[in-house]
Design a protein around this motif. Structure first.
Motif, mmCIF file in Angstrom:
data_model
loop_
_atom_site.group_PDB
_atom_site.id
_atom_site.type_symbol
_atom_site.label_atom_id
_atom_site.label_comp_id
_atom_site.label_asym_id
_atom_site.label_seq_id
_atom_site.Cartn_x
_atom_site.Cartn_y
_atom_site.Cartn_z
ATOM 1 N N SER A 153 -1.689 1.597 -13.258
ATOM 2 C CA SER A 153 -1.316 1.639 -11.833
ATOM 3 C C SER A 153 -2.328 2.489 -11.094
ATOM 4 N N ARG A 181 -9.648 -2.781 -3.073
ATOM 5 C CA ARG A 181 -8.463 -3.316 -2.391
ATOM 6 C C ARG A 181 -7.511 -2.177 -2.004
ATOM 7 N N VAL A 182 -7.316 -1.251 -2.907
ATOM 8 C CA VAL A 182 -6.433 -0.118 -2.627
ATOM 9 C C VAL A 182 -7.030 0.753 -1.522
ATOM 10 N N TYR A 183 -8.339 0.924 -1.549
ATOM 11 C CA TYR A 183 -9.008 1.744 -0.534
ATOM 12 C C TYR A 183 -8.850 1.126 0.849
ATOM 13 N N SER A 236 -3.152 4.329 -7.217
ATOM 14 C CA SER A 236 -2.728 4.735 -5.869
ATOM 15 C C SER A 236 -3.859 5.483 -5.193
ATOM 16 N N SER A 246 -6.536 -1.220 1.865
ATOM 17 C CA SER A 246 -5.159 -1.442 2.296
ATOM 18 C C SER A 246 -4.320 -0.170 2.297
ATOM 19 N N GLY A 247 -4.677 0.769 1.432
ATOM 20 C CA GLY A 247 -3.880 1.973 1.281
ATOM 21 C C GLY A 247 -2.640 1.752 0.437
ATOM 22 N N GLU A 248 -2.445 0.528 -0.067
ATOM 23 C CA GLU A 248 -1.267 0.186 -0.860
ATOM 24 C C GLU A 248 -1.566 0.316 -2.352
ATOM 25 N N PRO A 249 -0.613 0.862 -3.138
ATOM 26 C CA PRO A 249 -0.801 0.963 -4.590
ATOM 27 C C PRO A 249 -0.937 -0.415 -5.230
ATOM 28 N N SER A 250 -1.491 -0.457 -6.426
ATOM 29 C CA SER A 250 -1.687 -1.728 -7.115
ATOM 30 C C SER A 250 -1.591 -1.508 -8.616
ATOM 31 N N LYS A 251 -1.314 -2.563 -9.352
ATOM 32 C CA LYS A 251 -1.238 -2.510 -10.809
ATOM 33 C C LYS A 251 -2.271 -3.429 -11.434
#
Length: 281
Positions: A274, A246-248, A276, A250-255
């Motif tokens: 976390s 998902r991070v890859y 990034s 979207s490019g958005e950080p996640s927890k």
């Protein structure tokens, strides 16, 4: 006295002639004409012209490059240099001619230069040197990246040294500042209690701090290269796979909550994680 004539042959070819002229005197001592010897010097003249054009070409190149060019004798006295070197050192051409390298170098650099010149003299092989510290006319210090080559006479005897000197002061300061900054943040990273990690796209650990070693119970040499599947439960590994994807995308950080870590001794710890995205240049 000899002087040059440009002659045009019958077939139209132009020849260069070196000629001497003397007066011819008659019986009464009056000048009645001239005589002399004419020598065809066309080939020599053409060779000299070619040499002159070549010299002008290379002189123009040397004078227009931004790097400093120098030639010194065996004692280290400047015998030739370009305008760029005068700009680097801050002296006029008249002031620099004949200057010894000790006059514009720190004592430490002068010693290094002496050793470098001696090595080039003994071996006859060019070499490169970095971070030569020179002192400009006003006292400002500069750092030069320099090449050193032997200068030889017609018999092959080494009579001095030549090379290119590039001002790398800004680059050196930038590198030093980067190293200091890196060390600063490395110190901060190693002193925090939370674990920090970096993994490649396959989830293999490529960088981490001491806190992560304490959390997992693995020493640094064992932790390096480990995949997250090696120290998590299958359900957690699956969750991490989904988060990384998902991070890859979207490019958005996640927890990630309830991240279960299996320590080296088999005990489990519940973590909050976390994530990034990392990018290359």
């Amino acid at each position: 006295k000899a002087f040059g004539w440009e002659l045009v042959r019958k077939d139209g070819e132009v020849r260069q002639v070196e000629t001497s002229v003397s007066p011819i005197f008659g019986p009464g001592g009056d000048k009645i004409g001239f005589r002399g010897i004419a020598r065809d010097v066309t080939e020599r003249w053409m060779a000299e012209q070619a040499c002159r054009r070549s010299e002008e070409k290379y002189r123009e190149i040397i004078e227009t490059i931004e790097d400093g060019y120098y030639e010194v004798d065996l004692k280290g006295n400047l015998v030739f240099f370009n305008a760029a070197l005068t700009k680097i050192l801050g002296y006029s051409s008249e002031e620099m001619m004949g200057m010894n390298n000790r006059q514009y170098m720190t004592e430490k650099t002068a010693k290094t230069v002496y050793e470098t010149f001696n090595e080039v003299y003994r071996t006859g092989r060019p070499t490169k040197a970095s971070d030569w510290e020179v002192v400009r006319k006003g006292g400002e210090k500069k750092f030069l990246e320099t090449s050193v080559s032997p200068v030889r006479d017609s018999s092959g005897q080494v009579t001095g040294f030549s090379g290119i000197a590039r001002d790398v002061t800004e680059r050196r300061f930038a590198r030093k500042a980067l190293e200091e900054s890196e060390e600063k943040y490395r110190t901060i990273l190693q002193s925090i209690e939370d674990g920090y990690y970096e993994v490649d796209l396959e989830g293999n650990l490529i960088f981490y701090n001491e806190a992560l070693c304490r959390i997992t119970g693995y020493p640094p040499e064992e932790l390096h290269g480990m995949n997250n599947r090696d120290y998590t439960e299958p359900e957690t590994a699956k969750k991490m796979f989904e988060v990384f994807n998902r991070v890859y995308r979207s490019g958005e950080p996640s927890k990630v909550d309830d991240y279960v870590v299996i320590k080296k001794d088999g005990t489990k710890s519940l973590m909050e994680l976390s994530t990034s995205l990392m990018r290359d240049a």
